[in-house]
Design a protein around this motif. Structure first.
Motif, PDB file in Angstrom:
ATOM      1  N   UNK A   1       0.824  -1.212   0.000  1.00 48.25           N
ATOM      2  CA  UNK A   1       0.000   0.000   0.000  1.00 48.25           C
ATOM      3  C   UNK A   1       0.857   1.260   0.000  1.00 48.25           C
ATOM      4  N   UNK A   2       1.994   1.189   0.667  1.00 47.45           N
ATOM      5  CA  UNK A   2       2.882   2.353   0.744  1.00 47.45           C
ATOM      6  C   UNK A   2       3.817   2.451  -0.454  1.00 47.45           C
ATOM      7  N   UNK A   3       3.769   1.462  -1.348  1.00 45.43           N
ATOM      8  CA  UNK A   3       4.637   1.475  -2.519  1.00 45.43           C
ATOM      9  C   UNK A   3       6.059   1.037  -2.233  1.00 45.43           C
ATOM     10  N   UNK A   4       6.288   0.392  -1.100  1.00 43.48           N
ATOM     11  CA  UNK A   4       7.642   0.014  -0.718  1.00 43.48           C
ATOM     12  C   UNK A   4       7.931  -1.481  -0.859  1.00 43.48           C
ATOM     13  N   UNK A   5       6.945  -2.259  -1.241  1.00 42.15           N
ATOM     14  CA  UNK A   5       7.133  -3.710  -1.265  1.00 42.15           C
ATOM     15  C   UNK A   5       8.239  -4.129  -2.220  1.00 42.15           C
ATOM     16  N   UNK A   6       8.241  -3.560  -3.424  1.00 42.56           N
ATOM     17  CA  UNK A   6       9.250  -3.954  -4.408  1.00 42.56           C
ATOM     18  C   UNK A   6      10.663  -3.641  -3.926  1.00 42.56           C
ATOM     19  N   UNK A   7      10.841  -2.491  -3.273  1.00 47.05           N
ATOM     20  CA  UNK A   7      12.176  -2.131  -2.792  1.00 47.05           C
ATOM     21  C   UNK A   7      12.619  -3.060  -1.666  1.00 47.05           C
ATOM     22  N   UNK A   8      11.671  -3.490  -0.820  1.00 46.53           N
ATOM     23  CA  UNK A   8      12.012  -4.429   0.257  1.00 46.53           C
ATOM     24  C   UNK A   8      12.403  -5.784  -0.328  1.00 46.53           C
ATOM     25  N   UNK A   9      11.632  -6.247  -1.307  1.00 49.88           N
ATOM     26  CA  UNK A   9      11.961  -7.514  -1.962  1.00 49.88           C
ATOM     27  C   UNK A   9      13.332  -7.423  -2.623  1.00 49.88           C
ATOM     28  N   UNK A  10      13.594  -6.275  -3.236  1.00 51.58           N
ATOM     29  CA  UNK A  10      14.900  -6.056  -3.866  1.00 51.58           C
ATOM     30  C   UNK A  10      16.029  -6.166  -2.847  1.00 51.58           C
ATOM     31  N   UNK A  11      15.838  -5.564  -1.679  1.00 53.96           N
ATOM     32  CA  UNK A  11      16.854  -5.619  -0.633  1.00 53.96           C
ATOM     33  C   UNK A  11      17.055  -7.041  -0.137  1.00 53.96           C
ATOM     34  N   UNK A  12      15.960  -7.773   0.014  1.00 53.63           N
ATOM     35  CA  UNK A  12      16.059  -9.160   0.469  1.00 53.63           C
ATOM     36  C   UNK A  12      16.831  -9.997  -0.542  1.00 53.63           C
ATOM     37  N   UNK A  13      16.497  -9.845  -1.816  1.00 51.52           N
ATOM     38  CA  UNK A  13      17.186 -10.623  -2.851  1.00 51.52           C
ATOM     39  C   UNK A  13      18.653 -10.222  -2.953  1.00 51.52           C
ATOM     40  N   UNK A  14      18.945  -8.935  -2.784  1.00 48.52           N
ATOM     41  CA  UNK A  14      20.332  -8.487  -2.819  1.00 48.52           C
ATOM     42  C   UNK A  14      21.148  -9.162  -1.728  1.00 48.52           C
ATOM     43  N   UNK A  15      20.583  -9.171  -0.506  1.00 47.05           N
ATOM     44  CA  UNK A  15      21.293  -9.793   0.604  1.00 47.05           C
ATOM     45  C   UNK A  15      21.414 -11.296   0.414  1.00 47.05           C
ATOM     46  N   UNK A  16      20.373 -11.902  -0.170  1.00 43.56           N
ATOM     47  CA  UNK A  16      20.411 -13.340  -0.463  1.00 43.56           C
ATOM     48  C   UNK A  16      21.566 -13.672  -1.409  1.00 43.56           C
TER      49      UNK A  16
ATOM     50  N   UNK B   1      26.037  -5.306 -11.012  1.00 45.96           N
ATOM     51  CA  UNK B   1      26.226  -6.758 -10.920  1.00 45.96           C
ATOM     52  C   UNK B   1      25.071  -7.405 -10.159  1.00 45.96           C
ATOM     53  N   UNK B   2      24.672  -6.794  -9.037  1.00 43.35           N
ATOM     54  CA  UNK B   2      23.545  -7.310  -8.264  1.00 43.35           C
ATOM     55  C   UNK B   2      22.258  -7.293  -9.083  1.00 43.35           C
ATOM     56  N   UNK B   3      22.053  -6.189  -9.811  1.00 46.05           N
ATOM     57  CA  UNK B   3      20.840  -6.064 -10.622  1.00 46.05           C
ATOM     58  C   UNK B   3      20.754  -7.175 -11.663  1.00 46.05           C
ATOM     59  N   UNK B   4      21.870  -7.474 -12.309  1.00 45.08           N
ATOM     60  CA  UNK B   4      21.892  -8.558 -13.293  1.00 45.08           C
ATOM     61  C   UNK B   4      21.581  -9.900 -12.642  1.00 45.08           C
ATOM     62  N   UNK B   5      22.142 -10.113 -11.453  1.00 45.33           N
ATOM     63  CA  UNK B   5      21.890 -11.366 -10.734  1.00 45.33           C
ATOM     64  C   UNK B   5      20.411 -11.494 -10.366  1.00 45.33           C
TER      65      UNK B   5
END
Length: 253
Positions: A25-40, A237-241
């Protein structure tokens, strides 16, 4: 999954599904998922590379540097700082170790391409400090240039008297301008100029410019700039991964 308790706020449970719905609802879900995948991805990479064991004495040195920089020399002040941060010394030391490992991974990923990337970006990294005098017709620009070069006219005085731009109150000073953002005609002229040289008149957007080159700031691949470029390359590099990962949300919300 919807009923999985994620947080308790004022004794009220917030499920994982609800938390994700709030983020959406706040428009932040995609950025949180991105952070999780980056750390993964980062942790997966670190696990596969054995040479990322960080020497204890290096960790000790980084801890001491941090304490010196933040004026936490005596043990009591450092202990209070840890308490304020809500962590113990072991956790703090683990964070330092993780940061050192991440920096090692960044170096491994980016070093092979860093020089080439620097060359590609150099036109935008090089800057020139400029002052300008802008008028509406070529004849006036030519006359003013003649006054400066032949009659000893003072550039700053003529700027304040004739320039139509608001920066005339600062003697036409534009500050540091990236070569890559300059109009082609101006960049071409500056590429052949030296510090202190007056160039023009140049026609830019139907106005006529006299430009004085105050200082040329050539970018070099060292210190802060080197770190910034490494960070940019690592993010690429992270974005490509991440783009190559098949992601499926398993929580209903």
């Amino acid at each position: 999954m919807e009923s999985t308790v994620f947080l308790i706020a004022d004794d009220q449970p917030i499920s994982l599904g609800e938390a994700l719905r709030y983020l959406e609802s706040s428009g932040r879900l995609n950025s949180v998922i991105w952070e999780i995948l980056s750390q993964y991805i980062i942790e997966q990479e670190l696990q596969t590379i054995e040479e990322f064991d960080i020497a204890a004495d290096l960790i000790d040195q980084v801890v001491m540097d941090f304490r010196l920089e933040n004026q936490l020399i005596d043990y009591q002040s450092f202990k209070e700082w840890l308490a304020n941060e809500g962590i113990d010394y072991a956790t703090f030391r683990k964070q330092i170790t993780s940061n050192l490992k991440l920096e090692t991974l960044k170096n491994q990923v980016t070093e092979p391409n860093l020089q080439e990337y620097f060359i590609e970006r150099k036109i935008f990294l090089d800057k020139v400090v400029l002052s300008r005098l802008v008028v509406e017709n070529q004849a006036l620009a030519e006359e003013l240039k003649s006054q400066i070069l032949e009659d000893g006219g003072k550039f700053e005085q003529l700027v304040q008297e004739y320039s139509i731009e608001d920066d005339r109150i600062f003697n036409g000073m534009m500050g540091a301008v990236s070569r890559g953002t300059m109009p082609d005609a101006l960049r071409a002229a500056i590429n052949l100029a030296n510090s202190g040289e007056l160039i023009g008149p140049l026609e830019i957007d139907e106005l006529w410019y006299l430009v004085r080159v105050e200082k040329i700031l050539e970018a070099s691949l060292e210190d802060q700039l080197k770190q910034e470029l490494k960070d940019e390359l690592f993010e690429q590099w992270l974005e490509e991964k991440i783009q190559n990962i098949n992601v499926k949300l398993q929580v209903d919300f």
